[in-house]
Design a protein around this motif. Structure first.
Motif, PDB file in Angstrom:
ATOM      1  N   GLN A 272      55.635  38.640  38.107  1.00 60.44           N
ATOM      2  CA  GLN A 272      55.767  39.730  38.261  1.00 60.44           C
ATOM      3  C   GLN A 272      56.712  40.446  38.210  1.00 60.44           C
ATOM      4  OE1 GLN A 272      51.497  38.675  38.706  1.00 60.44           O
ATOM      5  NE2 GLN A 272      52.454  40.441  39.278  1.00 60.44           N
ATOM      6  N   ASP A 273      57.466  40.803  37.304  1.00 62.62           N
ATOM      7  CA  ASP A 273      58.885  40.812  37.012  1.00 62.62           C
ATOM      8  C   ASP A 273      58.459  41.841  35.622  1.00 62.62           C
ATOM      9  OD1 ASP A 273      61.456  41.872  37.403  1.00 62.62           O
ATOM     10  OD2 ASP A 273      61.885  40.848  35.574  1.00 62.62           O
ATOM     11  N   ASP A 274      58.930  43.070  36.493  1.00 61.53           N
ATOM     12  CA  ASP A 274      58.668  44.167  35.763  1.00 61.53           C
ATOM     13  C   ASP A 274      58.123  44.463  35.325  1.00 61.53           C
ATOM     14  OD1 ASP A 274      60.689  47.100  34.048  1.00 61.53           O
ATOM     15  OD2 ASP A 274      60.805  45.261  32.665  1.00 61.53           O
ATOM     16  N   PRO A 278      49.742  43.880  36.265  1.00 60.61           N
ATOM     17  CA  PRO A 278      49.537  44.623  36.819  1.00 60.61           C
ATOM     18  C   PRO A 278      47.843  44.396  38.090  1.00 60.61           C
ATOM     19  CG  PRO A 278      49.378  45.727  34.609  1.00 60.61           C
ATOM     20  CD  PRO A 278      49.615  44.455  34.751  1.00 60.61           C
ATOM     21  N   GLN A 279      47.322  43.283  37.342  1.00 60.59           N
ATOM     22  CA  GLN A 279      45.950  43.156  37.813  1.00 60.59           C
ATOM     23  C   GLN A 279      46.113  42.306  39.257  1.00 60.59           C
ATOM     24  OE1 GLN A 279      47.265  42.649  34.425  1.00 60.59           O
ATOM     25  NE2 GLN A 279      46.102  40.516  34.348  1.00 60.59           N
ATOM     26  N   ASN A 280      47.504  41.706  39.164  1.00 58.61           N
ATOM     27  CA  ASN A 280      47.505  40.821  40.828  1.00 58.61           C
ATOM     28  C   ASN A 280      48.074  41.531  41.446  1.00 58.61           C
ATOM     29  OD1 ASN A 280      46.500  38.670  38.770  1.00 58.61           O
ATOM     30  ND2 ASN A 280      48.414  37.958  38.277  1.00 58.61           N
ATOM     31  N   LEU A 281      48.454  43.066  41.837  1.00 54.86           N
ATOM     32  CA  LEU A 281      49.443  43.280  42.458  1.00 54.86           C
ATOM     33  C   LEU A 281      49.201  43.453  44.082  1.00 54.86           C
ATOM     34  CD1 LEU A 281      50.433  46.900  40.455  1.00 54.86           C
ATOM     35  CD2 LEU A 281      51.999  44.480  41.162  1.00 54.86           C
ATOM     36  N   ALA A 311      55.711  41.690  43.743  1.00 53.09           N
ATOM     37  CA  ALA A 311      56.009  42.358  42.349  1.00 53.09           C
ATOM     38  C   ALA A 311      56.890  43.574  41.907  1.00 53.09           C
ATOM     39  CB  ALA A 311      54.367  42.562  41.880  1.00 53.09           C
ATOM     40  N   ASN A 312      57.628  43.847  41.606  1.00 55.95           N
ATOM     41  CA  ASN A 312      58.221  45.051  41.051  1.00 55.95           C
ATOM     42  C   ASN A 312      57.522  45.599  40.163  1.00 55.95           C
ATOM     43  OD1 ASN A 312      60.029  45.146  39.082  1.00 55.95           O
ATOM     44  ND2 ASN A 312      60.024  43.336  39.425  1.00 55.95           N
ATOM     45  N   VAL A 313      57.186  47.251  40.383  1.00 56.86           N
ATOM     46  CA  VAL A 313      56.960  48.045  38.709  1.00 56.86           C
ATOM     47  C   VAL A 313      57.422  49.125  38.452  1.00 56.86           C
ATOM     48  CG1 VAL A 313      55.300  49.574  38.446  1.00 56.86           C
ATOM     49  CG2 VAL A 313      54.806  47.382  39.654  1.00 56.86           C
ATOM     50  N   PRO A 314      57.982  49.413  37.277  1.00 58.40           N
ATOM     51  CA  PRO A 314      59.228  50.648  36.890  1.00 58.40           C
ATOM     52  C   PRO A 314      58.447  51.847  36.429  1.00 58.40           C
ATOM     53  CG  PRO A 314      58.969  48.822  34.726  1.00 58.40           C
ATOM     54  CD  PRO A 314      57.968  48.102  35.699  1.00 58.40           C
ATOM     55  N   ILE A 315      59.236  52.988  37.072  1.00 55.91           N
ATOM     56  CA  ILE A 315      58.663  54.560  37.072  1.00 55.91           C
ATOM     57  C   ILE A 315      59.425  54.815  36.346  1.00 55.91           C
ATOM     58  CG2 ILE A 315      58.921  56.475  38.362  1.00 55.91           C
ATOM     59  CD1 ILE A 315      58.779  54.768  41.115  1.00 55.91           C
ATOM     60  N   VAL A 316      59.065  55.212  34.732  1.00 58.07           N
ATOM     61  CA  VAL A 316      59.795  55.707  33.506  1.00 58.07           C
ATOM     62  C   VAL A 316      59.273  57.037  32.900  1.00 58.07           C
ATOM     63  CG1 VAL A 316      60.277  55.085  30.931  1.00 58.07           C
ATOM     64  CG2 VAL A 316      60.059  52.973  33.144  1.00 58.07           C
ATOM     65  N   PHE A 326      47.734  52.050  42.885  1.00 60.93           N
ATOM     66  CA  PHE A 326      47.571  52.891  43.721  1.00 60.93           C
ATOM     67  C   PHE A 326      46.549  52.492  45.094  1.00 60.93           C
ATOM     68  CE2 PHE A 326      49.503  55.075  40.102  1.00 60.93           C
ATOM     69  CZ  PHE A 326      50.774  56.064  41.086  1.00 60.93           C
ATOM     70  N   GLU A 327      46.175  51.410  44.423  1.00 58.53           N
ATOM     71  CA  GLU A 327      44.747  50.975  45.180  1.00 58.53           C
ATOM     72  C   GLU A 327      45.415  49.678  45.867  1.00 58.53           C
ATOM     73  OE1 GLU A 327      42.354  48.978  41.476  1.00 58.53           O
ATOM     74  OE2 GLU A 327      42.061  51.029  41.442  1.00 58.53           O
ATOM     75  N   VAL A 328      46.235  48.978  46.093  1.00 56.60           N
ATOM     76  CA  VAL A 328      46.930  47.843  47.021  1.00 56.60           C
ATOM     77  C   VAL A 328      46.535  49.288  47.853  1.00 56.60           C
ATOM     78  CG1 VAL A 328      47.956  46.248  45.418  1.00 56.60           C
ATOM     79  CG2 VAL A 328      49.166  48.481  46.316  1.00 56.60           C
ATOM     80  N   GLU A 329      47.133  48.236  49.607  1.00 54.00           N
ATOM     81  CA  GLU A 329      47.494  48.425  50.534  1.00 54.00           C
ATOM     82  C   GLU A 329      48.705  49.380  50.128  1.00 54.00           C
ATOM     83  OE1 GLU A 329      47.626  44.992  52.981  1.00 54.00           O
ATOM     84  OE2 GLU A 329      45.027  44.185  52.814  1.00 54.00           O
ATOM     85  N   PRO A 330      48.991  50.440  51.053  1.00 56.97           N
ATOM     86  CA  PRO A 330      50.274  50.997  50.692  1.00 56.97           C
ATOM     87  C   PRO A 330      50.576  50.175  51.524  1.00 56.97           C
ATOM     88  CG  PRO A 330      48.382  52.082  52.470  1.00 56.97           C
ATOM     89  CD  PRO A 330      47.773  51.669  51.613  1.00 56.97           C
TER      90      PRO A 330
END
Length: 424
Positions: A272-274, A278-281, A311-316, A326-330
């Motif tokens: 789940q790196d980088d 994303p479907q596995n978040l 899991a980590n998600v980059p913001i670009v 935005f759908e996973v538990e906050p």
């Protein structure tokens, strides 16, 4: 622990220690005694009520006419001299050094603990203008040494105010896998020669008692890290400890559910790196979001080793974030931010390592782009106020991980949370 230590073991340990010490003591005092009759008048190295020397052993040690010169362990001596050369310290002649060390560590053991180190250990006060190399701390373990090393480093963290400006420099050395008395005695002798402190984690009560007795015999300060807490836990549980170090042949390590959980967490985190998959978040226990070079990947791996699926998600800028974020538990999502000046410096070094020359223009390491990306990430965090925002500037990975786990477990157990506008 003393009750578990048999008299036979004390005699055995004492025989090893005393035999070598009597030989070295005879040599060190040979140059100071006016007559042979004065050899019995030097101070005792240890109170008589601690260990009693059998008469046969005492007579045998005293009858040696020309005992061999005390040299200690050759390997430890080579290590000590190599460290002295690297630090720029002047090496004294063997005869002069042995006289100074023997007098300080055996004739006056109490004063040697509190007095400044001798020239053999690189102490200040020499007229030659030698470099001050500081005092030594010997760390001894019957296992890998992880516990004693981290305990000493944690304690040294309380002295950064004097270690940074080299006001009180410290040299540390780890001796791991020490599971026999003889190498333990050699290490204690070397510590006495250098005026070092001994810190040990020895699971075997007899080994721990041997270290304590040897340190008391040579008059060096020592600390048992494992013994007191082991005794406290044993008293609390009402169960005696096994006395076996980690990795001992008689100790079994079954593959527990926790072990397999860590392996599964590491495999998941790597996949789940980088922002990958994303479907596995929704399967992740922790989700980290932040701009490039805020430490998302190393923090994820560190948390995975503790058994958390991360899991980590980059913001670009210009790249749309996955809807699943935005759908996973906050309460599982954590934002990472950093000081723009620090991030600019990190990205410049990163661009240089990637081979970006001055002719190749890229906004990755431009200050304006760095600020714009951080502002863009800040707006996303503001739109999701349930996401804690953690400031990673100046924090080690372990510190950031501690904040993440504290917030995660507080929310999981429905503990009161401070207002999310606060940066952690």
């Amino acid at each position: 622990m003393n009750s578990q230590f048999s008299q036979h073991s004390i005699s055995q340990i004492y025989f090893i220690i005393k035999k070598k010490m009597m030989a070295s003591t005879a040599v060190s005092f040979s140059s100071h005694r006016p007559t042979p009759a004065s050899t019995t008048n030097y101070p005792k190295p240890i109170p008589t009520n601690t260990i009693s020397l059998p008469n046969s052993q005492a007579n045998r040690a005293a009858s040696d006419s020309d005992p061999p010169k005390f040299k200690g362990s050759p390997q430890l001596n080579r290590w000590s001299r190599a460290r002295a050369i690297r630090s720029g310290r002047k090496l004294e002649r063997q005869g002069q050094r042995s006289q100074v060390v023997e007098m300080n560590s055996r004739v006056q053991p109490k004063e040697s603990v509190s007095s400044p180190p001798t020239s053999a250990s690189g102490a200040p006060g020499n007229d030659d203008g030698e470099v001050r190399t500081g005092k030594s701390i010997y760390m001894v373990s019957d296992g890998t040494g992880w516990t004693v090393e981290h305990a000493v480093n944690a304690a040294l963290g309380q002295f950064e105010h004097c270690l940074v400006d080299r006001g009180c420099p410290v040299n540390t050395h780890l001796f791991s896998g020490i599971d026999d008395v003889e190498p333990l005695v050699e290490i204690v002798k070397q510590a006495a020669k250098e005026g070092a402190m001994l810190v040990y984690t020895l699971a075997d009560p007899s080994m721990a008692e041997s270290a304590r007795q040897a340190c008391k015999l040579w008059g060096i300060p020592s600390t048992d890290v494992l013994g007191p807490i082991t005794e406290a836990v044993a008293s609390h549980l009402g169960v005696s400890p096994s006395g076996l170090p980690r990795g001992a042949p008689g100790r079994k390590f079954p593959l527990s559910d926790e072990y397999f959980k860590r392996i599964e967490a590491i495999e998941f985190t790597i996949k789940q790196d980088d922002g990958a998959l994303p479907q596995n978040l929704h399967k992740a226990e922790l989700v980290l979001a932040g701009v490039s070079r805020t430490g998302k990947t190393p923090l994820s791996i560190y948390l995975a080793q503790k058994g958390y699926k991360v899991a980590n998600v980059p913001i670009v800028i210009g790249v749309e974030l996955p809807n699943t974020l935005f759908e996973v538990e906050p309460e599982k999502v954590f934002g990472l931010t950093i000081n723009p000046v620090v991030l600019h410096t990190i990205r410049k070094a990163r661009a240089k390592s990637l081979g970006f020359c001055e002719e190749i223009r890229t906004n990755y390491s431009e200050m304006d782009h760095v600020r714009a990306e951080l502002e863009f990430a800040g707006k996303i965090f503001a739109q999701n106020p349930a996401w804690p925002v953690i400031e990673v500037t100046g924090k080690a990975i372990e510190e950031t991980a501690a904040v993440v786990l504290r917030l995660y477990h507080d929310r999981k157990h429905k503990c009161s949370m401070p207002r999310i506008s606060k940066r952690y």
